[in-house]
Design an enzyme around this catalytic site. Structure first.
Site, PDB file in Angstrom:
ATOM      1  N   TYR A 260       0.810  -1.221   0.000  1.00 57.99           N
ATOM      2  CA  TYR A 260       0.000   0.000   0.000  1.00 57.99           C
ATOM      3  C   TYR A 260       0.842   1.269   0.000  1.00 57.99           C
ATOM      4  O   TYR A 260       0.301   2.368  -0.053  1.00 57.99           O
ATOM      5  CB  TYR A 260      -0.943   0.019   1.202  1.00 57.99           C
TER       6      TYR A 260
ATOM      7  N   LYS B  33       4.881 -14.709   5.568  1.00 59.73           N
ATOM      8  CA  LYS B  33       5.325 -15.581   4.475  1.00 59.73           C
ATOM      9  C   LYS B  33       6.844 -15.472   4.394  1.00 59.73           C
ATOM     10  O   LYS B  33       7.423 -15.153   3.342  1.00 59.73           O
ATOM     11  CB  LYS B  33       4.651 -15.141   3.162  1.00 59.73           C
TER      12      LYS B  33
ATOM     13  N   ASP C 212     -11.589 -24.597  10.811  1.00 62.46           N
ATOM     14  CA  ASP C 212     -11.925 -24.400  12.224  1.00 62.46           C
ATOM     15  C   ASP C 212     -11.194 -23.166  12.757  1.00 62.46           C
ATOM     16  O   ASP C 212      -9.990 -23.224  13.037  1.00 62.46           O
ATOM     17  CB  ASP C 212     -11.505 -25.642  13.031  1.00 62.46           C
TER      18      ASP C 212
ATOM     19  N   ASP D  53      -5.534  -7.053   4.689  1.00 72.57           N
ATOM     20  CA  ASP D  53      -6.681  -6.661   3.871  1.00 72.57           C
ATOM     21  C   ASP D  53      -7.494  -7.908   3.517  1.00 72.57           C
ATOM     22  O   ASP D  53      -8.724  -7.960   3.699  1.00 72.57           O
ATOM     23  CB  ASP D  53      -6.148  -5.980   2.599  1.00 72.57           C
TER      24      ASP D  53
END
Ligand code: NAI
Length: 331
Positions: free
Chosen positions: A123, A170, A212, A227
Site C-alpha cells: 500500500y 510468508k 476451524d 486486507d
C-alpha cells in the site's frame, strides 16, 4: 461531552449514519457531532474527495467516525481510505470478528481480532515500469512500523484479556522483510510471557480458518495480508454488513464500517446500519463511554436473535427504519 468528527460518506452512508446517531442518542451517548465531508460529496463541494478541511477537523478533535465513501474511479484521485490512514498515521486497523446470535454461519463460536498494519507494505503505492511489459511493485517493511504494530497488538491483547497472539507471515518466500517482522515479533513477545505467542504462514492460517477458526485469537500481519484476511474473517461471522472496524494511530482514531457505499440500494431506505453502529460502539469504548458501548452491543445481539424488523441482507423483510426502531427498543 466529547467532540467527534462525523463524515456521513456517499451512497448508503448518510442513511446508516443517521440510524447510528439515533441509536447513540437513545443510549445517551455524550457526543458533540462535528460534520465533515469526504467522497463524492466532497468532490462536488471542494473539488477533492478528501479536503484539507476534513483532515484539519480530525487533527483538531482526534476522533472521527466515517460512513463508506465512493472512490471516483479513473479520475486520478488516490483512495480516500489510504490517504486517511497515511496522512493521519492511523497505523493499526482493528477488526473484531465475533459470532452473532441469529446470523446463520458455519461456526457458532468465532471470536477473533484481526490487526492489520495500515501504512506500508504494497500500500506504499510504489510501482514503476522497469521496461515495457515488466512492472515492479515495492513492498515496504520498516523496523519502526513493524515494532509499532506488534507492540500495539500485544498491548491490545493484554488490555482485553486475550489468550494468544499469532503473527501471520510468508517469511519462507520473503525472508528479508517478513523475516525482520518475525524477529521483531519474537523480541516483543518476550515482554508478554502471559500471552501465548505463535508464528504461522498466511496460507496455513487461511486453510485453518476455513476448517476451524477456534484455535486462533488475535492475529497480526502486514497490510495486504491483513486486507485479505480481515474480509475472510468477516465472512466467518456473516459478512461486511455486521462487522465493525477501527483505524487507530498514536494521536487519532477513525471508526468506520468496512462495507462500501452500496450504490445498488442507496436512497431506498434498505441499508443495514449494524456495521456502522458497532463501529460507533467501538468509538464509545475508545472515548471512555464503555457502558453505552456495551448496551449497544447487547442490543445488536438481541435484535439479531429476535429476527424482527431485520433488513433484507440479514434475511428479513424490513428496512433501515424498522431495524433502527428494534435496535433502540432493545437497548
Ligand atoms: P459494497 O460493500 O458497497 O456493496 C457490496 C454488496 O453488499 C452490495 O450488494 C450492497 O448492496 C451490499 N451491502 C453493502 N453494505 C450494505 C449494508 N450496510 N446493508 C445492506 N447491504 C449492504 O461494495 P462495492 O459495490 O464493491 O463498492 C461500492 C462503492 O463503495 C465503491 O465506490 C467502492 O470504492 C466503495 N467502497 C468504500 C469503502 C469505504 O469507504 N470504507 C469500502 C469498500 C468500498
Amino acid at each position: 461531552m466529547t467532540s467527534v468528527v462525523m463524515i456521513a460518506g456517499d451512497g448508503i452512508g448518510p442513511e446508516v449514519m443517521a440510524a447510528t446517531r439515533q441509536v447513540l442518542q437513545a443510549v445517551g451517548a455524550r457526543v458533540d457531532w462535528v460534520e465533515a465531508h469526504a467522497g463524492l460529496d466532497a468532490v462536488e463541494k471542494f473539488g477533492d474527495p478528501l479536503p484539507e478541511q476534513t483532515l484539519e477537523l480530525i487533527r483538531k478533535h482526534r476522533v472521527a467516525i466515517k460512513g463508506p465513501c465512493t472512490t471516483p474511479v479513473g479520475k486520478g484521485f488516490r483512495s480516500i481510505n489510504v490517504r486517511l490512514r497515511q496522512d493521519l498515521a492511523l497505523f493499526a486497523s482493528v477488526r473484531p470478528v465475533r459470532t452473532l446470535p441469529g446470523v446463520k454461519v458455519p461456526y457458532d463460536n468465532v471470536d477473533l481480532i484481526v490487526v492489520r498494519e495500515n501504512t506500508e507494505g504494497l500500500y506504499a503505492g510504489l510501482e514503476h515500469v522497469v521496461v515495457p511489459g515488466v512492472v515492479e511493485s515495492l513492498r515496504i517493511v520498516t523496523r519502526e512500523a513493524a515494532e509499532r504494530i506488534v507492540r500495539y497488538t500485544f498491548e491490545l491483547a493484554r488490555h482485553q484479556g486475550r489468550r494468544k497472539v499469532t503473527v501471520v507471515h510468508k517469511a519462507s518466500i520473503l525472508p528479508l522483510s517478513d523475516g525482520m517482522f518475525l524477529r521483531i515479533a519474537d523480541r516483543i513477545a518476550d515482554d508478554y510471557p502471559f500471552i501465548e505467542y505463535e508464528q504461522q504462514t498466511i496460507d496455513h492460517v487461511a486453510l485453518d480458518l476455513a476448517f476451524d477458526p477456534t484455535p486462533y485469537d488475535v492475529l497480526v500481519m502486514e497490510n495486504l495480508f491483513g486486507d485479505v484476511m480481515s474480509d475472510l474473517c468477516a465472512g466467518l461471522v456473516g459478512g461486511l454488513g455486521v462487522v465493525p472496524g477501527a483505524n487507530i494511530g498514536e494521536r487519532y482514531a477513525l471508526f468506520e464500517a468496512v462495507h462500501g457505499s452500496a450504490p445498488d440500494i442507496a436512497g431506498k431506505g434498505l441499508a443495514n446500519p449494524i456495521a456502522l453502529l458497532r463501529s460507533a460502539a467501538m468509538m464509545l469504548d475508545h472515548i471512555g463511554q464503555r457502558a453505552s458501548a456495551k448496551r449497544i452491543e447487547q442490543s445488536v445481539c438481541r435484535t439479531l436473535e429476535a429476527k424482527v424488523g431485520l433488513t433484507r441482507d440479514l434475511g428479513g423483510d424490513g428496512n433501515t427504519r424498522t431495524i433502527t426502531a428494534q435496535l433502540i427498543a432493545n437497548l
